[in-house]
Write a protein that holds these residues in place. Structure first.
Motif, short mmCIF file in Angstrom:
data_model
loop_
_atom_site.label_atom_id
_atom_site.label_comp_id
_atom_site.label_asym_id
_atom_site.label_seq_id
_atom_site.Cartn_x
_atom_site.Cartn_y
_atom_site.Cartn_z
N SER A 151 35.76 42.19 29.43
CA SER A 151 34.73 41.49 30.06
C SER A 151 34.34 42.42 31.36
CB SER A 151 35.12 40.23 30.68
OG SER A 151 35.54 39.35 29.70
N MET A 152 35.16 42.93 32.18
CA MET A 152 35.02 43.61 33.28
C MET A 152 33.95 44.70 33.07
SD MET A 152 38.40 43.02 35.78
CE MET A 152 37.73 43.91 36.97
N PRO A 153 34.07 45.38 32.28
CA PRO A 153 33.03 46.32 32.04
C PRO A 153 31.65 46.14 32.10
CG PRO A 153 34.66 47.07 30.59
CD PRO A 153 34.97 45.70 31.16
N LEU A 154 31.50 44.85 31.78
CA LEU A 154 30.16 44.32 31.88
C LEU A 154 29.41 43.85 33.24
CD1 LEU A 154 30.49 42.15 28.75
CD2 LEU A 154 29.33 44.22 28.89
N LYS A 178 47.77 44.76 36.41
CA LYS A 178 47.59 46.29 36.50
C LYS A 178 46.28 46.40 35.63
CE LYS A 178 49.30 50.20 33.96
NZ LYS A 178 50.21 50.66 32.42
N ALA A 179 45.89 45.72 34.62
CA ALA A 179 44.62 45.77 33.98
C ALA A 179 43.49 45.64 34.78
CB ALA A 179 44.60 45.06 32.79
N ILE A 180 43.48 44.52 35.67
CA ILE A 180 42.73 44.09 36.43
C ILE A 180 42.23 45.23 37.57
CG2 ILE A 180 42.00 42.62 38.39
CD1 ILE A 180 43.39 40.51 36.82
N THR A 181 43.37 45.90 38.01
CA THR A 181 43.04 46.93 39.17
C THR A 181 42.40 48.14 38.44
OG1 THR A 181 45.14 45.93 40.30
CG2 THR A 181 44.40 48.35 40.67
N LEU A 182 42.96 48.55 37.17
CA LEU A 182 42.78 49.86 36.30
C LEU A 182 40.98 49.79 35.91
CD1 LEU A 182 45.40 50.40 33.81
CD2 LEU A 182 44.67 52.10 35.68
N LEU A 183 40.57 48.39 36.06
CA LEU A 183 39.36 48.18 35.58
C LEU A 183 38.25 48.09 36.74
CD1 LEU A 183 40.44 45.74 32.57
CD2 LEU A 183 39.11 47.83 32.23
N LYS A 209 37.18 39.74 41.43
CA LYS A 209 36.08 40.25 41.94
C LYS A 209 36.04 41.51 41.65
CE LYS A 209 33.14 41.27 46.19
NZ LYS A 209 32.81 40.62 47.44
N LYS A 210 34.75 42.10 41.17
CA LYS A 210 34.87 43.55 40.92
C LYS A 210 34.46 44.31 42.02
CE LYS A 210 33.52 46.78 37.38
NZ LYS A 210 32.55 46.58 36.59
N VAL A 211 35.52 45.28 42.48
CA VAL A 211 35.36 45.99 43.62
C VAL A 211 34.74 47.47 43.62
CG1 VAL A 211 36.96 44.39 44.78
CG2 VAL A 211 37.85 46.56 43.41
N LYS A 212 34.80 47.92 42.20
CA LYS A 212 34.35 49.21 41.96
C LYS A 212 34.07 49.39 40.47
CE LYS A 212 39.18 51.06 41.42
NZ LYS A 212 39.87 52.19 42.28
N GLU A 213 33.28 50.52 40.23
CA GLU A 213 32.87 50.71 38.88
C GLU A 213 34.22 50.81 38.08
OE1 GLU A 213 30.34 54.16 38.41
OE2 GLU A 213 28.81 53.24 39.75
N THR A 214 34.04 50.54 36.66
CA THR A 214 35.04 50.49 35.64
C THR A 214 35.10 51.98 35.45
OG1 THR A 214 34.79 48.12 35.08
CG2 THR A 214 35.98 49.62 33.40
N PRO A 215 36.18 52.67 35.05
CA PRO A 215 36.27 53.96 34.47
C PRO A 215 35.52 53.96 33.28
CG PRO A 215 38.43 53.47 35.70
CD PRO A 215 37.69 52.22 35.43
N LYS A 216 34.75 55.15 32.72
CA LYS A 216 34.20 55.17 31.78
C LYS A 216 34.92 55.07 30.31
CE LYS A 216 29.78 56.12 33.35
NZ LYS A 216 30.18 55.74 34.84
N LYS A 217 36.19 55.34 30.43
CA LYS A 217 37.02 55.27 29.27
C LYS A 217 37.24 53.66 28.71
CE LYS A 217 41.12 55.90 31.79
NZ LYS A 217 42.61 56.88 31.87
N TYR A 218 36.79 52.85 29.42
CA TYR A 218 37.02 51.64 29.17
C TYR A 218 35.60 50.77 28.91
CZ TYR A 218 41.55 52.40 31.22
OH TYR A 218 42.82 53.07 31.48
N PRO A 219 35.49 49.99 27.99
CA PRO A 219 36.59 49.29 27.14
C PRO A 219 36.84 50.30 26.06
CG PRO A 219 34.43 48.29 26.63
CD PRO A 219 34.21 49.03 27.70
N ARG A 220 38.18 50.24 25.43
CA ARG A 220 38.40 51.06 24.20
C ARG A 220 37.96 50.31 23.06
NH1 ARG A 220 44.60 51.01 25.41
NH2 ARG A 220 43.99 48.90 26.25
N ARG A 221 38.21 50.72 21.87
CA ARG A 221 37.83 49.93 20.59
C ARG A 221 38.94 48.76 20.63
NH1 ARG A 221 34.86 52.67 16.73
NH2 ARG A 221 34.45 54.69 17.16
#
Length: 230
Positions: A151-154, A178-183, A209-221
């Motif tokens: 969801s968060m990459p969207l 951890k996932a929330i922070t990484l994303l 809250k989405k506080v910064k862009e999600t790294p491009k490697k997410y979401p994975r397959r």
């Protein structure tokens, strides 16, 4: 008490008293229960329980969605996305990987009609539309760490991801930190609420809250997300 009276009374407690919304929600219930005779959409088959366990359970999300571009990730039979499209002016994208669910939801959109909703057949991790939405919502689709990656990459930075969860989900929330922070997210709060007219039943919103862009490697397959969650 009829289903109409129950729904109207429940919405009134949430300061939502639009008679047209009641009409559309009940029409959705009719379509859902009729289609459910030939397709597994919901385990809830009593019209009164559709009101309490689906409509009034989802309605407290409405203030978060009003005026927003919203994506319902893994929308299933249309919860919470269809009630949000009925109760608010949100622009709602109903996203699901199962084509027959999306065909049903397109029938709902056409029948009601809902000019502020669209049904899209796609997997969330393959959907594209990266950081295009103000709000992503999801209701009991998967564990929170998996839901977050789908969801968060969207979501745009500054937007929100809200997961509907059971009140006893504290451990699941802790495991997802951890996932929330990484994303690119931050857990803002957990909001428990009484479902109106539901005899003390409670539900939970996990508000990120989405506080910064999600790294491009997410979401994975998805296979990787499921086998090795963040």
């Amino acid at each position: 008490m009829t289903a109409r009276e129950l729904l109207a009374a429940g919405l009134e407690t949430l300061h939502q008293n639009d008679p047209q919304a009641v009409d559309k929600l009940l029409a959705f219930s009719d379509l859902l229960l009729e289609k459910n005779k030939v397709m597994n959409l919901t385990a809830v088959t009593d019209p009164m329980e559709v009101v309490t366990r689906h409509f009034l359970d989802c309605a407290p999300l409405a203030p978060y969605a009003a005026g927003k571009d919203v994506v319902d990730v893994g929308c299933g039979a249309g919860f919470p996305g269809v009630p949000l499209a009925i109760l608010t002016d949100a622009r709602v994208t109903l996203l699901d990987a199962l084509g027959k669910r999306i065909r049903f939801l397109q029938e709902v959109i056409d029948a009601l009609p809902l000019g502020n909703a669209q049904a899209v057949h796609a997997r969330a991790e393959e959907f594209g539309h990266r950081e295009a939405f103000d709000l992503a919502v999801s209701r009991a689709v998967a564990k929170l760490n998996v839901l977050a990656e789908l969801s968060m990459p969207l979501v745009k930075p500054g937007g929100y991801f809200i997961a509907m969860k059971a009140v006893g989900s504290d451990e699941e929330i802790e495991q997802a930190q951890k996932a929330i922070t990484l994303l690119g997210g931050r857990l803002e709060r957990v909001e428990d609420y009484d479902v109106p007219m539901a005899d003390g039943r409670r539900s939970r919103l996990v508000i990120v809250k989405k506080v910064k862009e999600t790294p491009k490697k997410y979401p994975r397959r998805f296979q990787k997300i499921a086998s090795d969650p963040l």
